[in-house]
Design an enzyme around this catalytic site. Sequence first.
Site, PDB file in Angstrom:
ATOM      1  N   ALA A  66     -37.509  35.069  61.601  1.00  0.00           N
ATOM      2  CA  ALA A  66     -38.654  35.979  61.630  1.00  0.00           C
ATOM      3  C   ALA A  66     -39.491  35.643  62.863  1.00  0.00           C
ATOM      4  O   ALA A  66     -39.400  34.529  63.386  1.00  0.00           O
ATOM      5  CB  ALA A  66     -39.479  35.787  60.366  1.00  0.00           C
ATOM      6  N   GLY A 105     -34.642  34.058  59.033  1.00  0.00           N
ATOM      7  CA  GLY A 105     -34.426  35.490  58.811  1.00  0.00           C
ATOM      8  C   GLY A 105     -33.183  36.008  59.528  1.00  0.00           C
ATOM      9  O   GLY A 105     -32.558  36.973  59.081  1.00  0.00           O
ATOM     10  N   GLU A 108     -30.432  35.218  57.344  1.00  0.00           N
ATOM     11  CA  GLU A 108     -30.589  36.051  56.147  1.00  0.00           C
ATOM     12  C   GLU A 108     -30.109  37.491  56.414  1.00  0.00           C
ATOM     13  O   GLU A 108     -29.544  38.129  55.535  1.00  0.00           O
ATOM     14  CB  GLU A 108     -32.052  36.032  55.690  1.00  0.00           C
ATOM     15  N   GLU A 128     -36.635  27.134  57.512  1.00  0.00           N
ATOM     16  CA  GLU A 128     -38.003  27.481  57.096  1.00  0.00           C
ATOM     17  C   GLU A 128     -38.762  26.277  56.547  1.00  0.00           C
ATOM     18  O   GLU A 128     -39.983  26.159  56.703  1.00  0.00           O
ATOM     19  CB  GLU A 128     -37.969  28.589  56.029  1.00  0.00           C
TER      20      GLU A 128
HETATM   21  N1  3HC Z   1     -40.774  33.373  66.327  1.00  0.00           N
HETATM   22  C1  3HC Z   1     -41.525  33.493  67.432  1.00  0.00           C
HETATM   23  N2  3HC Z   1     -41.319  32.777  68.554  1.00  0.00           N
HETATM   24  C2  3HC Z   1     -40.304  31.909  68.545  1.00  0.00           C
HETATM   25  C3  3HC Z   1     -39.472  31.737  67.420  1.00  0.00           C
HETATM   26  C4  3HC Z   1     -39.744  32.522  66.268  1.00  0.00           C
HETATM   27  N3  3HC Z   1     -38.992  32.429  65.176  1.00  0.00           N
HETATM   28  N4  3HC Z   1     -38.547  30.801  67.719  1.00  0.00           N
HETATM   29  C5  3HC Z   1     -38.796  30.411  68.968  1.00  0.00           C
HETATM   30  N5  3HC Z   1     -39.843  31.082  69.474  1.00  0.00           N
HETATM   31  C6  3HC Z   1     -40.398  30.972  70.825  1.00  0.00           C
HETATM   32  C7  3HC Z   1     -40.954  29.580  71.101  1.00  0.00           C
HETATM   33  O1  3HC Z   1     -42.302  29.497  70.674  1.00  0.00           O
HETATM   34  C8  3HC Z   1     -40.811  29.481  72.600  1.00  0.00           C
HETATM   35  O2  3HC Z   1     -41.874  30.208  73.174  1.00  0.00           O
HETATM   36  P1  3HC Z   1     -42.495  29.727  74.578  1.00  0.00           P
HETATM   37  O3  3HC Z   1     -41.369  29.787  75.558  1.00  0.00           O
HETATM   38  O4  3HC Z   1     -43.585  30.695  74.820  1.00  0.00           O
HETATM   39  O5  3HC Z   1     -42.978  28.322  74.357  1.00  0.00           O
HETATM   40  C9  3HC Z   1     -39.537  30.247  72.883  1.00  0.00           C
HETATM   41  O6  3HC Z   1     -39.318  31.082  71.736  1.00  0.00           O
HETATM   42  C10 3HC Z   1     -38.316  29.367  73.081  1.00  0.00           C
HETATM   43  O7  3HC Z   1     -38.246  28.454  72.006  1.00  0.00           O
HETATM   44  P2  3HC Z   1     -37.818  26.934  72.231  1.00  0.00           P
HETATM   45  O8  3HC Z   1     -38.570  26.358  73.362  1.00  0.00           O
HETATM   46  O9  3HC Z   1     -37.909  26.274  70.913  1.00  0.00           O
HETATM   47  O10 3HC Z   1     -36.298  27.132  72.695  1.00  0.00           O
HETATM   48  P3  3HC Z   1     -35.019  26.275  72.354  1.00  0.00           P
HETATM   49  O11 3HC Z   1     -33.908  26.916  73.066  1.00  0.00           O
HETATM   50  O12 3HC Z   1     -35.291  24.827  72.543  1.00  0.00           O
HETATM   51  O13 3HC Z   1     -34.794  26.455  70.774  1.00  0.00           O
HETATM   52  C11 3HC Z   1     -34.600  27.654  68.717  1.00  0.00           C
HETATM   53  C12 3HC Z   1     -34.457  27.692  70.257  1.00  0.00           C
HETATM   54  C13 3HC Z   1     -33.561  26.683  68.131  1.00  0.00           C
HETATM   55  C14 3HC Z   1     -34.345  29.043  68.214  1.00  0.00           C
HETATM   56  C15 3HC Z   1     -36.007  27.149  68.342  1.00  0.00           C
HETATM   57  O14 3HC Z   1     -36.955  27.925  69.053  1.00  0.00           O
HETATM   58  C16 3HC Z   1     -36.344  27.253  66.894  1.00  0.00           C
HETATM   59  O15 3HC Z   1     -35.994  26.378  66.136  1.00  0.00           O
HETATM   60  N6  3HC Z   1     -37.061  28.322  66.494  1.00  0.00           N
HETATM   61  C17 3HC Z   1     -37.554  28.503  65.160  1.00  0.00           C
HETATM   62  C18 3HC Z   1     -36.473  28.888  64.212  1.00  0.00           C
HETATM   63  C19 3HC Z   1     -37.050  29.093  62.841  1.00  0.00           C
HETATM   64  O16 3HC Z   1     -37.774  28.288  62.316  1.00  0.00           O
HETATM   65  N7  3HC Z   1     -36.688  30.215  62.209  1.00  0.00           N
HETATM   66  C20 3HC Z   1     -37.198  30.549  60.934  1.00  0.00           C
HETATM   67  C21 3HC Z   1     -38.438  31.353  61.094  1.00  0.00           C
HETATM   68  S1  3HC Z   1     -39.269  31.686  59.569  1.00  0.00           S
HETATM   69  C22 3HC Z   1     -38.349  32.900  58.862  1.00  0.00           C
HETATM   70  O17 3HC Z   1     -37.360  33.295  59.393  1.00  0.00           O
HETATM   71  C23 3HC Z   1     -38.874  33.444  57.571  1.00  0.00           C
HETATM   72  C24 3HC Z   1     -37.852  34.288  56.891  1.00  0.00           C
HETATM   73  O18 3HC Z   1     -37.206  33.536  55.935  1.00  0.00           O
HETATM   74  C25 3HC Z   1     -38.491  35.459  56.217  1.00  0.00           C
END
Ligand code: 3HC
Length: 690
Positions: A66, A105, A108, A128
């Site tokens: 998400a 997400g 998912e 998450e």
């Molecule tokens: N939403 C918004 N922005 C995000 C994001 C997300 N899910 N994931 C990453 N970003 C942004 C980061 O803030 C960063 O922004 P910036 O360049 O302005 O600082 C940019 O994307 C790049 O991220 P990273 O520096 O972390 O890049 P990496 O290549 O090192 O890692 C990644 C990539 C493995 C995808 C890592 O960003 C990550 O772990 N992201 C989060 C993944 C996550 O937690 N997903 C679950 C979200 S909650 C959800 O999905 C709820 C659902 O169940 C309903």
Amino acid sequence: MTAINAVTDFAVEGDVGVITLNSPPVNALSAAVRDGLAGGMAAAAADPAVKAVVIVCEGRTFIAGADITEFGGAQKGASLYDVQEAIENSPKPVVAAIHGTALGGGLEVALTCHYRVAVPSARCGLPEVNLGLLPGAGGTQRLPRVVGVEKALEMMTSGQHVPAKQCLEMGLVDELVEEGKLREGAIAFAKKIVAEHRPLKKVRESNDKVEAARGHPEIFANFRKANARKFRGFLAPEYNICCIEAAVNQPFDEGMKTERKLFGELMSGSQSAAQRYAFFAERQANKVPDVPDDTAVIPVNKVGIIGGGTMGGGIAMNFLNVGIPVTIVEVKQDALDRGLGVIRRNYERSRTAKPEETEARMSRLTGSLDMSALADCDLIIEAVFERMDIKKDIFAKLDAICKPGAILATNTSGLNIDEIASVTKRPEAVIGLHFFSPANVMKLLEIVRADHTSKEVINTSMKLARKIGKIAVLVGVCPGFVGNRILGARQREANKLIMEGAMPWDVDRVLYDFGFPMGPFAMSDLAGLDIGWVKEKSKGETIRDVLCEMDRRGQKTGAGWYDYDEDRNAKPSPVTEKILHDFIVKSGANPRHVSDDEIRERCLYPMINEGAKILEEGKAIRASDIDVVWENGYGWPVYEGGPMWYGDKVGLDKVLGKMREFQATMGDAFKPAPLLEKLAAAGKTFQNQG
Ligand code: 3HC
């Protein structure tokens, strides 16, 4: 090819409709991406030539979750549930084509597709939990139906990113396709599905694996018990477990309701707010306002380390792990042999390094007794005793030996780096790289910018930190830098509290209950009370002197602040209690009852105040950098966000009020920082100083 919207294309290749998402950086499920998916599915449904659908992403990754930046805002665009329903109920098979990471997400969405293919380098996960959440788009109900309850428990409570090959083995991915040929491979797979009339596999209808766990509550009880320590204080792991229990014990739609309810509770709670803040804070810490990302980077192909002790050895491992050769310099052969031996043993004992990897890493390591062996190194890190004279001597020698352009770093944990740099003719090359012990494990790296450190040296250090898997925070020169300076404020109060009547175990308990892994006195027993203590000079003047003189030097001697049994379990010590009592009486005071609230406020509020001083002196770039330091280097519980976040949570006016109260009764150690006064007066926060 048709553009569905700014981030989505739809193309028909033969009889396969291909929805391509392109929403950098990580194709997060923003309103535009959800709309694009909904539009793409509608286009596929409307085209009679389309017999199957592929969802694929451009850029570095499949949908990584998400869009966290949208959380808490008003819902815009198509709802994720509607998009998922359109995919799952599509009469034409839908294939998710995964590269990079399918996370949260993103996974998912893939789980609502009828099939999933991936390139070998891809990874899948539901992370998450690390944001204080649970998968809120059916992941908690679908994942256990695919991989089984045990694996789902593991994946969802750890947030791990599982490699594609393992995903294939556990049925999360149906087929691996050739690296670099995802789109073609996924289209070929989709054609095969159509040709073979394979069924529309809906994960929600597959109940075997969850039914297998029904009537076995011990699976959950055992899992909780085995992980109690790891999950302590966190709400999200328990909530994830409850959802998997619901997947086992409730029909799918009921399970979905449970998921939605528990997701809502976590999302509106303070823990997830703090954990989401921490996610962005870590990424923000990479950004240095006056050092743009495109600043030149100095190639670092060889690293030199001075000092082969615990610290030097741990630092070396970081570079060896990523293929960078290291030369360690020691003064004596036996110290060098010991240092190299410890590194080898650490690798051999490590569960992650295979024997051939150990050999490969060790083959990149050399040792020398001669500093001139560092002449061809691109980065030299000094990791010797914390003594200014020794460090200056080393840096003067390095200046003479090292090649032009080499980075000269010190691992000092608090000495003045400008003074160290002053003995060289190249202060622009000098920087602090403050690793935390054990340096091969701890995530934090404080990068200390001295007055003359060049932007290239800073940028190179920041990038290198990332390469070796560290979370880097750039700080300025001041005694103790950011981390130890704030620790000093807490330690001062902990030491004062036990001179007023609180027992060491009271202080430790309050901080442990707050979420720290251990309190300062337990920590001191673990490290050894005799670090820096000199027997010959000890005159029983401090409590530590007395404890050390009695051979109560910590866990290693079976007693310190606490008494220890043979399994190293700690017990409050009547001996320590008596020593403390005598000291208090000798000082002319009477021991008093100190409440838990006072312990917490006395230990934590001065830390917030010290953080405010650090900010106003410009020694940290932003409040969240201080929080990143404390979460990753000192065990501040991530669900309490870090000292600055916590100050905002408590309310700066309340923190200020207490500091003033303490100042009135206990003196200027509690003098509020002007920034704290200013923000409190304006009703502002550290995060939003406006
Ligand atoms: N939403 C918004 N922005 C995000 C994001 C997300 N899910 N994931 C990453 N970003 C942004 C980061 O803030 C960063 O922004 P910036 O360049 O302005 O600082 C940019 O994307 C790049 O991220 P990273 O520096 O972390 O890049 P990496 O290549 O090192 O890692 C990644 C990539 C493995 C995808 C890592 O960003 C990550 O772990 N992201 C989060 C993944 C996550 O937690 N997903 C679950 C979200 S909650 C959800 O999905 C709820 C659902 O169940 C309903």
